[in-house]
Design an enzyme around this catalytic site. Structure first.
Site, mmCIF file in Angstrom:
data_model
loop_
_atom_site.group_PDB
_atom_site.id
_atom_site.type_symbol
_atom_site.label_atom_id
_atom_site.label_comp_id
_atom_site.label_asym_id
_atom_site.label_seq_id
_atom_site.Cartn_x
_atom_site.Cartn_y
_atom_site.Cartn_z
ATOM 1 N N SER A 121 13.830 12.815 -28.739
ATOM 2 C CA SER A 121 13.067 14.044 -28.558
ATOM 3 C C SER A 121 13.987 15.265 -28.653
ATOM 4 O O SER A 121 14.632 15.471 -29.670
ATOM 5 C CB SER A 121 12.313 13.966 -27.224
ATOM 6 O OG SER A 121 11.360 14.999 -27.101
ATOM 7 N N ASP A 166 2.667 10.701 -32.982
ATOM 8 C CA ASP A 166 3.519 11.637 -32.237
ATOM 9 C C ASP A 166 3.187 13.064 -32.656
ATOM 10 O O ASP A 166 3.497 13.473 -33.773
ATOM 11 C CB ASP A 166 4.989 11.323 -32.518
ATOM 12 C CG ASP A 166 5.951 12.115 -31.648
ATOM 13 O OD1 ASP A 166 5.514 13.081 -30.997
ATOM 14 O OD2 ASP A 166 7.146 11.752 -31.619
ATOM 15 N N HIS A 216 4.884 9.445 -28.864
ATOM 16 C CA HIS A 216 6.215 10.012 -28.627
ATOM 17 C C HIS A 216 7.001 9.056 -27.737
ATOM 18 O O HIS A 216 7.078 9.229 -26.521
ATOM 19 C CB HIS A 216 6.054 11.390 -27.974
ATOM 20 C CG HIS A 216 7.309 12.213 -27.990
ATOM 21 N ND1 HIS A 216 7.953 12.570 -29.149
ATOM 22 C CD2 HIS A 216 8.038 12.749 -26.975
ATOM 23 C CE1 HIS A 216 9.008 13.309 -28.864
ATOM 24 N NE2 HIS A 216 9.083 13.414 -27.548
#
Length: 206
Positions: free
Chosen positions: A107, A157, A188
């Site tokens: 991320s 995502d 995600h």
């Protein structure tokens, strides 16, 4: 930060091989979060895991984003510059092989690793980018020849749309990298299958 300043909170675990994994955590995590991921990707590697020093609502990040979620690119550049200085200090202190530094990020940390790659390509041999997208709107051509990069994203995502991922991998390959787009049907998150696939290929590059 001076080039010998190692004071940023971090973890370093010495491995048995010449490779070091630079572990860059996601929003709200810390320097301990990705240690197990690092060991899964390369059990013999040393692990260097710094903390993101920007706070967003009390959560650690490596750079700032605007209220609408878009990236503050000036903050990315500042964060990456400070991270590069920390890495230089860590290389000296821990006697890290500068030709075997591979980034693993999730991320926000993966976006930071990608930004580090294009701003300081001399630092990294490659990167595994989980739940990641292109860090800058525009990137000037940069020589990434010989860099091995995986973009490992979920099709659901919302932070990394499929079309954007496809274009980003194509752009990285256009810069000379050997970039591969790994897809899973989820959101995600980090896919265990992707971890295993990256680990297998890295093990053949010792």
């Amino acid at each position: 930060m001076a080039n010998n300043d190692i004071s940023r909170p971090h973890v370093f675990e010495k491995g048995t091989s010449s490779r070091t994994l630079l572990l860059l955590h996601g929003t709200g995590a810390d320097e301990f979060d990705l240690l197990n991921l690092g060991k899964a990707i390369d059990p013999g590697a040393s692990l260097l895991s710094p903390r993101g020093m920007y706070l967003e609502a009390g959560m650690n990040r490596f750079f700032e984003r605007y209220p609408d979620g878009t990236f503050n690119e000036a903050s990315i550049d500042l964060g990456v510059s400070e991270l590069a200085e920390f890495i230089a200090a860590a290389i000296k202190k821990y006697e890290i092989d500068v030709t075997e530094l591979f980034a693993v990020g999730f991320s926000n940390g993966a976006n930071t690793a990608a930004a580090l790659m294009v701003r300081h390509p001399e630092l990294l041999t490659g990167a595994a980018l989980f739940g990641s997208t292109k860090p800058y709107r525009e990137i000037a051509p940069v020589d990434l020849s010989g860099k091995r990069i995986w973009l490992a994203n979920g099709d659901q995502d919302s932070y990394a749309p499929v079309a954007a991922s496809e274009n980003w991998v194509a752009e990285l390959n256009g810069f000379g990298a050997q970039a591969t787009w790994l897809r899973h049907p989820g959101g995600h998150q980090i896919s265990g299958e992707h971890v295993a696939e990256i680990a297998l290929e890295l093990s053949s590059r010792q």
